[in-house]
Design a protein around this motif. Sequence first.
Motif, short mmCIF file in Angstrom:
data_model
loop_
_atom_site.label_atom_id
_atom_site.label_comp_id
_atom_site.label_asym_id
_atom_site.label_seq_id
_atom_site.Cartn_x
_atom_site.Cartn_y
_atom_site.Cartn_z
N THR A 142 6.47 -32.11 -16.94
CA THR A 142 7.80 -32.22 -17.55
C THR A 142 8.43 -30.85 -17.77
O THR A 142 9.65 -30.71 -17.70
CB THR A 142 7.74 -32.98 -18.89
OG1 THR A 142 6.83 -32.32 -19.78
CG2 THR A 142 7.33 -34.42 -18.69
N GLY A 143 7.61 -29.85 -18.02
CA GLY A 143 8.15 -28.50 -18.19
C GLY A 143 8.84 -27.99 -16.93
O GLY A 143 9.92 -27.43 -16.98
N ALA A 144 8.20 -28.22 -15.79
CA ALA A 144 8.80 -27.78 -14.52
C ALA A 144 10.14 -28.46 -14.28
O ALA A 144 11.07 -27.87 -13.73
CB ALA A 144 7.84 -28.06 -13.37
N ALA A 145 10.26 -29.69 -14.73
CA ALA A 145 11.50 -30.45 -14.50
C ALA A 145 12.57 -30.16 -15.54
O ALA A 145 13.76 -30.16 -15.21
CB ALA A 145 11.18 -31.95 -14.51
N HIS A 146 12.19 -29.89 -16.80
CA HIS A 146 13.19 -29.89 -17.88
C HIS A 146 13.26 -28.67 -18.77
O HIS A 146 14.25 -28.48 -19.46
CB HIS A 146 12.95 -31.11 -18.78
CG HIS A 146 13.05 -32.40 -18.06
ND1 HIS A 146 12.05 -33.35 -18.11
CD2 HIS A 146 14.02 -32.91 -17.27
CE1 HIS A 146 12.41 -34.39 -17.38
NE2 HIS A 146 13.59 -34.15 -16.85
N TRP A 147 12.21 -27.85 -18.84
CA TRP A 147 12.16 -26.78 -19.84
C TRP A 147 13.35 -25.83 -19.75
O TRP A 147 14.05 -25.60 -20.73
CB TRP A 147 10.84 -26.03 -19.70
CG TRP A 147 10.68 -24.85 -20.62
CD1 TRP A 147 10.61 -23.54 -20.26
CD2 TRP A 147 10.55 -24.88 -22.04
NE1 TRP A 147 10.43 -22.75 -21.37
CE2 TRP A 147 10.41 -23.55 -22.48
CE3 TRP A 147 10.55 -25.88 -23.00
CZ2 TRP A 147 10.25 -23.21 -23.81
CZ3 TRP A 147 10.40 -25.54 -24.34
CH2 TRP A 147 10.25 -24.23 -24.73
N HIS A 148 13.59 -25.24 -18.58
CA HIS A 148 14.70 -24.30 -18.44
C HIS A 148 16.04 -25.00 -18.67
O HIS A 148 16.92 -24.48 -19.36
CB HIS A 148 14.69 -23.64 -17.05
CG HIS A 148 13.57 -22.67 -16.86
ND1 HIS A 148 12.30 -23.07 -16.49
CD2 HIS A 148 13.52 -21.33 -16.98
CE1 HIS A 148 11.52 -22.00 -16.40
NE2 HIS A 148 12.23 -20.93 -16.70
N LEU A 149 16.21 -26.16 -18.08
CA LEU A 149 17.45 -26.92 -18.19
C LEU A 149 17.81 -27.22 -19.64
O LEU A 149 18.94 -26.96 -20.08
CB LEU A 149 17.32 -28.22 -17.39
CG LEU A 149 18.45 -29.23 -17.53
CD1 LEU A 149 19.69 -28.70 -16.83
CD2 LEU A 149 18.04 -30.56 -16.95
N LEU A 150 16.87 -27.77 -20.39
CA LEU A 150 17.15 -28.15 -21.77
C LEU A 150 17.45 -26.94 -22.66
O LEU A 150 18.35 -26.98 -23.50
CB LEU A 150 15.98 -28.95 -22.35
CG LEU A 150 15.78 -30.33 -21.74
CD1 LEU A 150 14.49 -30.96 -22.26
CD2 LEU A 150 16.97 -31.24 -22.03
N ASN A 151 16.71 -25.86 -22.48
CA ASN A 151 16.95 -24.67 -23.31
C ASN A 151 18.26 -23.98 -22.96
O ASN A 151 18.97 -23.51 -23.84
CB ASN A 151 15.77 -23.71 -23.20
CG ASN A 151 14.62 -24.16 -24.05
OD1 ASN A 151 14.74 -24.21 -25.27
ND2 ASN A 151 13.53 -24.52 -23.43
N ARG A 152 18.60 -23.95 -21.68
CA ARG A 152 19.89 -23.37 -21.28
C ARG A 152 21.04 -24.21 -21.83
O ARG A 152 22.04 -23.68 -22.32
CB ARG A 152 19.99 -23.25 -19.77
CG ARG A 152 19.04 -22.17 -19.22
CD ARG A 152 19.14 -22.02 -17.72
NE ARG A 152 20.44 -21.45 -17.41
CZ ARG A 152 21.14 -21.73 -16.31
NH1 ARG A 152 20.65 -22.57 -15.41
NH2 ARG A 152 22.30 -21.17 -16.10
N ALA A 153 20.91 -25.52 -21.77
CA ALA A 153 21.93 -26.42 -22.31
C ALA A 153 22.09 -26.21 -23.81
O ALA A 153 23.21 -26.19 -24.33
CB ALA A 153 21.58 -27.87 -22.00
N ARG A 154 20.98 -26.06 -24.52
CA ARG A 154 21.04 -25.84 -25.98
C ARG A 154 21.80 -24.55 -26.31
O ARG A 154 22.61 -24.50 -27.23
CB ARG A 154 19.61 -25.77 -26.54
CG ARG A 154 19.46 -25.81 -28.00
CD ARG A 154 19.61 -27.13 -28.71
NE ARG A 154 20.03 -28.28 -28.12
CZ ARG A 154 19.51 -29.20 -27.24
NH1 ARG A 154 18.58 -29.23 -26.80
NH2 ARG A 154 19.95 -30.22 -26.77
N ALA A 155 21.56 -23.48 -25.54
CA ALA A 155 22.26 -22.22 -25.77
C ALA A 155 23.76 -22.38 -25.55
O ALA A 155 24.57 -21.90 -26.35
CB ALA A 155 21.71 -21.14 -24.84
N VAL A 156 24.14 -23.08 -24.49
CA VAL A 156 25.56 -23.26 -24.18
C VAL A 156 26.24 -24.15 -25.21
O VAL A 156 27.32 -23.82 -25.72
CB VAL A 156 25.74 -23.84 -22.76
CG1 VAL A 156 27.19 -24.22 -22.49
CG2 VAL A 156 25.26 -22.84 -21.71
#
Length: 94
Positions: free
Chosen positions: A9-23
């Motif tokens: 799940t990290g490979a699929a979502h970790w960067h995406l979810l954290n970048r979205a939270r920052a924006v």
Amino acid sequence: MPAAFTAHTGAAHWHLLNRARAVEDQAWVVAAAQWGKHNDKRESYGHSLVIDPWGTIVAERESGDGVVVHTLDSETVTKRRTQMPCLDHAVLWR
């Protein structure tokens, strides 16, 4: 925000979810992540991150023990909130 995403799940979502939270919050995000193989069935993704309010990853440690260091400055937050004044449009429920 600390986390221990699985490798899958990290490979699929970790960067995406954290970048979205920052924006969406127009804020710096510092995401500490557990990494490594814990047993035969459990492996954590890792990738500790620092993300600016625009959603750009400015520092990352993919795996291994260590520290991620980056200077967080309020000018970046002010600049992005001026460019996208989302908070000016917020309406609180009455």
